[in-house]
Enzyme design. Structure first.
Site, short mmCIF file in Angstrom:
data_model
loop_
_atom_site.label_atom_id
_atom_site.label_comp_id
_atom_site.label_asym_id
_atom_site.label_seq_id
_atom_site.Cartn_x
_atom_site.Cartn_y
_atom_site.Cartn_z
N LYS A 6 -10.67 -1.04 7.49
CA LYS A 6 -9.67 -0.85 8.24
C LYS A 6 -9.98 -0.66 9.56
O LYS A 6 -10.98 0.03 9.88
CB LYS A 6 -8.69 0.02 7.52
CG LYS A 6 -7.45 0.66 8.32
CD LYS A 6 -6.76 1.71 7.14
CE LYS A 6 -5.78 2.18 8.08
NZ LYS A 6 -4.75 2.99 7.18
N GLU A 29 0.78 -1.12 0.07
CA GLU A 29 0.05 0.26 0.09
C GLU A 29 0.81 1.01 -0.01
O GLU A 29 1.60 1.39 1.13
CB GLU A 29 -0.82 -0.18 1.43
CG GLU A 29 -1.57 1.29 1.39
CD GLU A 29 -2.53 1.31 2.75
OE1 GLU A 29 -2.95 0.32 3.36
OE2 GLU A 29 -2.46 2.38 3.37
N ARG A 72 0.44 10.58 0.60
CA ARG A 72 0.99 11.48 1.59
C ARG A 72 1.95 12.22 0.97
O ARG A 72 2.28 13.37 1.72
CB ARG A 72 1.39 10.84 2.94
CG ARG A 72 0.23 10.67 3.93
CD ARG A 72 0.87 9.84 5.27
NE ARG A 72 0.16 8.95 5.21
CZ ARG A 72 0.27 7.69 6.10
NH1 ARG A 72 1.49 7.87 7.12
NH2 ARG A 72 -0.47 6.80 6.09
N THR A 101 -4.24 6.25 2.45
CA THR A 101 -4.48 7.69 2.79
C THR A 101 -5.39 8.24 1.53
O THR A 101 -5.22 9.45 1.16
CB THR A 101 -3.06 8.35 3.00
OG1 THR A 101 -2.21 7.44 3.60
CG2 THR A 101 -3.39 9.88 3.89
C1 3PG Z 1 -1.30 4.00 8.32
O1 3PG Z 1 -1.28 4.98 7.34
O2 3PG Z 1 -2.14 3.17 8.06
C2 3PG Z 1 -0.40 4.15 9.12
O3 3PG Z 1 0.39 5.12 9.29
C3 3PG Z 1 0.35 2.93 9.49
O4 3PG Z 1 0.72 2.94 10.90
P1 3PG Z 1 1.87 2.60 11.41
O5 3PG Z 1 2.91 3.58 10.87
O6 3PG Z 1 1.87 2.82 12.78
O7 3PG Z 1 2.42 1.27 11.14
#
Ligand code: 3PG
Length: 205
Positions: free
Chosen positions: A127, A39, A43, A67
């Site tokens: 999610k 994924e 961002r 995102t």
């Molecule tokens: C996401 O975008 O799903 C999270 O930022 C991922 O979370 P993590 O960096 O704590 O694994």
């Protein structure tokens, strides 16, 4: 279709790419470790081009967009070749736009009411974000009895050590996390490290 998405891998690596030229080698490094899905978050400026590059050059890896926070982003990700979409939350217009792409997608939820809204819209895979900050395995596990049809990909604050407890829950299909692709490893091109982290994650199931 999205039920299959949660079954592809015990972990969906969540990646923030700072430069498009990181995309293809990082996807190949994950695949070499046994992880066939990634994924790419939208961002950074490089996100969409990174999706395009992996879709074109690493067909053995299922590439998605993360995102996805607006309907426009959902459409752009689909046009770039994303094979699935992930959002940190869900509004009615975002759900509709993600649905319109025809791609499997995971809308973000963190509460019972949010999960109910997603179920009501006709989607059962979602999610759970931010997983650790929202109550972790204790909270998510307690949803099993009241929301038996919902299936989750918890993400946010999860690592190799905490992933097994999530994966043991009956309502969890896989977990998401950024720990497989540390930003400094991407920046320095340490693909062997990413392959090693992927191999550890692939062995979780
Ligand atoms: C996401 O975008 O799903 C999270 O930022 C991922 O979370 P993590 O960096 O704590 O694994």
């Amino acid at each position: 279709m999205s039920r299959d998405l949660l079954s592809l891998s015990p972990v969906i690596p969540v990646v923030v790419v700072d430069a498009v030229d990181q995309a293809v080698p990082l996807a190949r490094a994950l695949a070499a470790g046994g992880i066939g899905i990634v994924e790419l978050t939208l961002r950074t400026e490089a996100g969409l081009d990174a999706i395009r590059a992996i879709a074109a050059e690493v067909p053995e890896v299922v590439v998605g967009a993360g995102t996805v926070t607006t309907p426009a982003r959902a459409r752009q990700a689909a046009q770039a070749g994303a094979q699935f979409l992930v959002s940190p939350g869900a509004t009615p217009s975002l759900l509709a736009a993600m649905g319109d792409t025809g791609l499997p997608f995971l809308p973000g939820t963190a509460t019972v009411s949010e999960a109910l809204a997603v179920l009501e819209a006709g989607y059962s895979e979602m999610k759970f974000f931010p997983a650790e900050a929202s109550g972790g395995t204790g909270y998510l596990g307690s949803l099993t009895t009241v929301l038996p049809d919902a299936r989750f990909c918890p993400t946010g604050g999860i690592g190799l050590g905490t992933a097994p407890a999530y994966l043991a829950l009956p309502n969890v299909g896989c977990v998401g996390g950024s720990w497989l692709t540390p930003r400094d490893a991407l920046a320095s091109g340490d693909w062997d490290r990413i392959t090693a982290l992927a191999a550890e994650a692939a062995a979780l199931r």
